[in-house]
Design an enzyme around this catalytic site. Structure first.
Site, short mmCIF file in Angstrom:
data_model
loop_
_atom_site.label_atom_id
_atom_site.label_comp_id
_atom_site.label_asym_id
_atom_site.label_seq_id
_atom_site.Cartn_x
_atom_site.Cartn_y
_atom_site.Cartn_z
N ARG A 171 0.84 -1.18 0.00
CA ARG A 171 0.00 0.00 0.00
C ARG A 171 0.88 1.24 0.00
O ARG A 171 2.02 1.22 0.48
CB ARG A 171 -0.94 0.03 1.22
N ARG A 175 -2.87 10.82 1.56
CA ARG A 175 -3.59 11.66 2.51
C ARG A 175 -4.15 12.88 1.79
O ARG A 175 -3.40 13.64 1.19
CB ARG A 175 -2.66 12.13 3.63
N ARG A 248 20.14 -5.98 0.95
CA ARG A 248 20.74 -4.73 0.48
C ARG A 248 21.44 -4.10 1.67
O ARG A 248 21.01 -4.26 2.83
CB ARG A 248 19.69 -3.78 -0.07
N ARG A 279 19.46 9.36 0.06
CA ARG A 279 19.00 10.43 0.94
C ARG A 279 20.17 11.07 1.67
O ARG A 279 21.26 10.49 1.75
CB ARG A 279 17.94 9.96 1.93
N GLU A 299 23.62 8.57 2.03
CA GLU A 299 23.43 7.13 2.09
C GLU A 299 23.47 6.53 0.69
O GLU A 299 22.69 6.92 -0.18
CB GLU A 299 22.10 6.78 2.77
N TYR A 347 12.61 -7.10 8.15
CA TYR A 347 12.87 -5.71 8.51
C TYR A 347 11.88 -5.30 9.59
O TYR A 347 10.67 -5.37 9.40
CB TYR A 347 12.73 -4.78 7.30
N ASP A 349 10.66 -2.33 12.56
CA ASP A 349 10.78 -1.04 13.21
C ASP A 349 11.22 -1.29 14.65
O ASP A 349 11.08 -2.41 15.18
CB ASP A 349 9.44 -0.29 13.20
#
Length: 366
Positions: A171, A175, A248, A279, A299, A347, A349
């Site tokens: 997704r 907004r 990666r 970034r 990066e 991965y 958080d």
């Protein structure tokens, strides 16, 4: 000294697990091959600025239990993640919101944005996406995909978007309000004392050996088997028996600049292919720093090799099938518990890592 637990890795998972065991009266020995604790949330101070050594780490969560837990050790500031995307000389707000749409299409009303997106996604609406490009076009349409997704994603993963699986972007939030807060979670911020302080408090009471490789340690310290908590790479634990899982990785290029404010925010994504990095992080903005100088980090994503630090699992079908083979081996280890992003080939958080560690510790103590 006798220990109840040998914990491999002084990152978030290992540190939280150690804290819970220590509070329960257990003795823990924590090993880490790096010269510091904290894993990828470790910070170092340059020019009086706390630099996120392994990339930006912004704590956010909707898990009330995790939020209460971390606030028991450190206080958080009120930093809100509001990154910018730069496509050549065009600047766009992230996540995709009315500020993004207004800049891209010179409109002001939510209904105008909805109409444009509906028109651009219409050709893909009834298709079953077979790759990331088709999924993105189905979700956001051509304009956003071309400027803010395609080239950035191909830099990040080192593959054409038509070769990447669709599920990587299940997704893409849209907004239709003027809101640049990247996260929807109710809790967000950076520890006022820094992440190093959090890790230090979590590990208090445990014995910690740095610059210590687990496999070297167990070869040179023969001892009766004790319960091991392993947060390293699951395929490495088994000597890459079935081959290497793919990742990666990222390299960082730091620069000290003689200005108090260089880019105006903490995170700027460079989405065009002609810029080799993905970034730039200006670290002082995480803590509203007023230092006369600033530190930025570029990066550069690249393909991972076993001698490098793995960052992002490539969770395609082939790698997931390979991981399941290692998972079967892991489940057969009675004295070893595998956890964290490398132990789970996932991965996470930060709040997810903490939750997993808390749940694992609770199960261990039950």
């Amino acid at each position: 000294m006798e220990y109840d637990y040998l914990i491999v890795g002084a990152g978030l998972f290992g540190s939280v697990f150690a804290r819970q065991m220590t509070d329960a009266g257990k003795r823990c020995l924590v090993l880490d091959k790096r010269s510091h604790t904290g894993g990828n949330i470790h910070c170092e101070t340059i020019e009086g600025i706390r630099v996120h050594r392994y990339g930006a780490h912004i704590f956010h969560t909707k898990d009330e239990g995790v939020w209460q837990y971390v606030n028991h050790f450190v206080k958080f500031n009120h930093y809100i993640n509001s990154p910018i995307a730069r496509y050549h000389d065009e600047l766009y707000n992230l996540p995709f919101n009315m500020n993004t749409f207004s800049k891209m299409w010179h409109i002001t009303q939510p209904e105008e944005a909805k109409e444009i997106i509906a028109k651009q996604t219409a050709p893909y609406r009834n298709m079953e996406p077979e790759n990331l490009e088709e999924q993105a076009l189905r979700l956001v349409g051509q304009d956003i995909y071309e400027k803010l997704i395609r080239e950035y994603t191909e830099k990040q993963w080192g593959r054409n978007c038509r070769e990447l699986p669709a599920f990587i972007i299940k997704r893409l939030p849209l907004r239709f309000v003027y809101d640049n807060n990247y996260f929807n979670d109710p809790h967000q911020g950076i520890p006022v004392e820094g992440y190093n302080a959090l890790i230090e408090k979590l590990l208090k009471g445990s014995d910690v050996l740095l610059d210590t490789d687990y496999f070297d340690y167990i070869r040179t310290h023969p001892a009766p088997k004790i319960r091991t908590i392993y947060t390293g790479a699951i395929d490495a634990f088994f000597g890459y028996r079935y081959g290497c899982l793919e990742y990666r990785t990222v390299s960082f290029e730091d620069e000290i600049l003689p200005t108090s404010n260089w880019q105006g925010c903490a995170v700027v994504n460079y989405t065009s292919a002609d810029v080799p990095f993905t970034r730039i992080i200006e670290h002082k903005h995480f803590e509203f720093g007023q230092q006369k100088k600033t530190v930025i980090s570029r990066e550069y994503p690249c393909e991972w090799k076993p001698s490098m630090e793995p960052y992002y699992p490539i969770n395609d079908e082939a790698n997931q099938a390979l991981y399941q083979r290692y998972r079967t081996l892991a489940d057969s280890q009675d004295d070893v518990l595998f956890g964290g992003r490398l132990g789970s080939y996932r991965y996470y958080d930060m709040d997810q890592v903490i939750r997993e560690a808390l749940d694992a510790a609770a199960k261990e103590l039950a």
